[in-house]
Scaffold this active site. Structure first.
Site, mmCIF file in Angstrom:
data_model
loop_
_atom_site.group_PDB
_atom_site.id
_atom_site.type_symbol
_atom_site.label_atom_id
_atom_site.label_comp_id
_atom_site.label_asym_id
_atom_site.label_seq_id
_atom_site.Cartn_x
_atom_site.Cartn_y
_atom_site.Cartn_z
ATOM 1 C CG HIS A 128 -1.949 -1.130 1.150
ATOM 2 N ND1 HIS A 128 -2.689 -1.543 2.230
ATOM 3 C CD2 HIS A 128 -2.333 -1.919 0.119
ATOM 4 C CE1 HIS A 128 -3.480 -2.553 1.865
ATOM 5 N NE2 HIS A 128 -3.270 -2.799 0.604
ATOM 6 C CB CYS A 136 5.688 13.896 -9.495
ATOM 7 S SG CYS A 136 5.212 15.283 -10.523
ATOM 8 C CB CYS A 139 7.351 13.627 -14.066
ATOM 9 S SG CYS A 139 8.048 13.743 -12.388
ATOM 10 C CB THR A 197 -2.914 -9.029 8.193
ATOM 11 O OG1 THR A 197 -3.897 -8.713 7.226
ATOM 12 C CG2 THR A 197 -2.366 -10.399 7.937
ATOM 13 C CB SER A 198 -8.287 -8.178 9.776
ATOM 14 O OG SER A 198 -8.280 -7.532 8.519
ATOM 15 C CG ASN A 222 -4.581 -11.762 14.401
ATOM 16 O OD1 ASN A 222 -5.198 -11.187 15.299
ATOM 17 N ND2 ASN A 222 -4.561 -11.320 13.156
ATOM 18 C CB ALA A 240 3.151 -9.198 16.505
HETATM 19 P P1 NAD Z 1 -6.595 -4.630 10.414
HETATM 20 O O1 NAD Z 1 -6.656 -3.382 11.244
HETATM 21 O O2 NAD Z 1 -7.719 -4.952 9.539
HETATM 22 O O3 NAD Z 1 -6.323 -5.885 11.343
HETATM 23 C C1 NAD Z 1 -5.339 -5.858 12.332
HETATM 24 C C2 NAD Z 1 -5.165 -7.295 12.814
HETATM 25 O O4 NAD Z 1 -4.091 -7.305 13.734
HETATM 26 C C3 NAD Z 1 -6.392 -7.835 13.529
HETATM 27 O O5 NAD Z 1 -6.649 -9.131 13.034
HETATM 28 C C4 NAD Z 1 -5.971 -7.882 14.999
HETATM 29 O O6 NAD Z 1 -6.528 -8.972 15.685
HETATM 30 C C5 NAD Z 1 -4.464 -8.048 14.865
HETATM 31 N N1 NAD Z 1 -3.697 -7.487 15.988
HETATM 32 C C6 NAD Z 1 -3.921 -6.350 16.673
HETATM 33 N N2 NAD Z 1 -2.963 -6.141 17.585
HETATM 34 C C7 NAD Z 1 -2.086 -7.176 17.456
HETATM 35 C C8 NAD Z 1 -0.877 -7.532 18.098
HETATM 36 N N3 NAD Z 1 -0.367 -6.773 19.069
HETATM 37 N N4 NAD Z 1 -0.246 -8.666 17.706
HETATM 38 C C9 NAD Z 1 -0.756 -9.449 16.724
HETATM 39 N N5 NAD Z 1 -1.896 -9.161 16.074
HETATM 40 C C10 NAD Z 1 -2.554 -8.042 16.424
HETATM 41 O O7 NAD Z 1 -5.215 -4.526 9.636
HETATM 42 P P2 NAD Z 1 -4.827 -4.944 8.183
HETATM 43 O O8 NAD Z 1 -5.261 -6.353 7.949
HETATM 44 O O9 NAD Z 1 -3.399 -4.600 8.027
HETATM 45 O O10 NAD Z 1 -5.692 -3.975 7.242
HETATM 46 C C11 NAD Z 1 -5.827 -2.591 7.564
HETATM 47 C C12 NAD Z 1 -5.543 -1.634 6.415
HETATM 48 O O11 NAD Z 1 -5.273 -0.337 6.945
HETATM 49 C C13 NAD Z 1 -4.323 -2.005 5.642
HETATM 50 O O12 NAD Z 1 -4.669 -1.840 4.326
HETATM 51 C C14 NAD Z 1 -3.228 -1.006 6.033
HETATM 52 O O13 NAD Z 1 -2.592 -0.478 4.884
HETATM 53 C C15 NAD Z 1 -3.968 0.135 6.678
HETATM 54 N N6 NAD Z 1 -3.353 0.591 7.958
HETATM 55 C C16 NAD Z 1 -1.993 0.675 8.103
HETATM 56 C C17 NAD Z 1 -1.422 1.056 9.327
HETATM 57 C C18 NAD Z 1 0.074 1.133 9.458
HETATM 58 O O14 NAD Z 1 0.769 1.446 8.509
HETATM 59 N N7 NAD Z 1 0.635 0.830 10.649
HETATM 60 C C19 NAD Z 1 -2.237 1.347 10.417
HETATM 61 C C20 NAD Z 1 -3.635 1.257 10.222
HETATM 62 C C21 NAD Z 1 -4.166 0.875 9.006
HETATM 63 ZN ZN ZN Z 2 7.286 15.725 -11.505
#
Ligand code: NAD
Ligand code: ZN
Length: 248
Positions: A128, A136, A139, A197-198, A222, A240
């Site tokens: 993402h 930009c 370009c 990840t969810s 998770n 994690a």
């Molecule tokens: P999500 O928010 O949908 O799911 C998070 C998952 O992590 C859940 O299943 C939850 O149970 C689990 N979780 C929470 N705390 C945890 C821990 N301490 N240890 C292990 N697991 C844990 O996240 P997603 O699936 O990444 O999708 C969310 C979208 O939002 C993505 O597309 C992402 O790009 C974006 N996002 C990114 C960030 C970032 O860059 N840190 C933050 C928020 C959202």
């Molecule tokens: Zn440019």
């Protein structure tokens, strides 16, 4: 199962996974927002989900940027400011250590926070994008930019075009080259670990299945069961930052 205490069975699972990882020649990781939770990164949908009465889904879109680039950049400045003093946690560091040991290692992430890179990981596929890069609209050039705050609205030094965050917004496609390198890594790996990840947001949601079908041993870490839990070889329930250092 209580998420915070490892029982005897979990210890056997951890031992087994640790043994597998210690001899693995090819490992692919997929991480989501959960891996950064213990670093204190605010989630889109949590308590901090609202900013000036806007939700992320209303700001992180190409339409919002076209309508009001200053507003969208102000929101990104707020997010950059919050992220600027946030550090990677033990989960990010453990993955960086694993990369040094495994010949063929790929880390696929949905996160845009840049914490894997800060934690020492190198072969990263950012599905993402990354909040610390700008692109930009004229370009197409992509540059690192760590300014906090960034001058609004920012313009390209090469062509004068308006710069946007290098992020895949709601309603946008993931770049083909990014996706195809992610799929190659999933298809060749012997072990895959899916962390925080969810399993709901596509295409990442089906990546565990892709690796499994190609023959990998798949482990999920998770806080709770997810739609991936049914197809993976092992689900380890826990934080994690506590589990990954035990595995690696
Ligand atoms: P999500 O928010 O949908 O799911 C998070 C998952 O992590 C859940 O299943 C939850 O149970 C689990 N979780 C929470 N705390 C945890 C821990 N301490 N240890 C292990 N697991 C844990 O996240 P997603 O699936 O990444 O999708 C969310 C979208 O939002 C993505 O597309 C992402 O790009 C974006 N996002 C990114 C960030 C970032 O860059 N840190 C933050 C928020 C959202
Ligand atoms: Zn440019």
């Amino acid at each position: 199962m209580c998420p915070y205490f490892l029982n005897h069975m979990d210890n056997n699972v951890i031992e087994d996974v640790r043994n597998r990882l210690s001899v693995a020649s090819s490992v692919t990781i997929l991480t989501g927002a959960g891996i950064s939770a213990e670093s204190g990164v605010p989630t889109f949908r949590g308590e901090d989900g609202l900013w000036r009465n806007y939700r992320a889904e209303e700001l992180a879109t190409p339409q919002a940027f076209k309508r009001d680039p200053v507003l969208v950049w102000e929101w990104y400045n707020m997010r950059r400011e919050r992220l600027s003093d946030i550090e990677p946690n033990q989960a990010h560091y453990a993955l960086a250590r694993l990369e040094k040991r495994v010949g063929d290692f790929t880390l696929i992430t949905q996160n845009v926070d840049g914490l894997h890179e800060k934690g020492g990981s190198r072969n990263i596929i950012e599905l993402h994008g990354n909040i610390w890069r700008v692109r930009c609209t004229g370009c197409g050039g992509i540059k690192e930019n760590h300014d906090v705050p960034i001058d609004i609205p920012p313009y390209c030094m090469d062509c004068g075009g308006l710069l946007r965050p290098h992020i895949v917004w709601f309603g946008e496609m993931l770049p083909d080259d990014v996706l195809s390198s992610a799929y190659s890594a999933l298809e060749i790996c012997k072990i895959m670990i899916v962390v925080g990840t969810s399993g709901i947001v596509q295409p990442a949601a089906s990546m565990a299945y892709t690796a499994k079908r190609a023959g990998a041993y798949v482990i999920e870490v998770n806080l709770e069961m997810t739609p991936n839990s049914g197809i993976v070889d092992r689900t380890i329930i826990g934080k994690a930052a506590e589990i990954l250092p035990l595995l690696i």
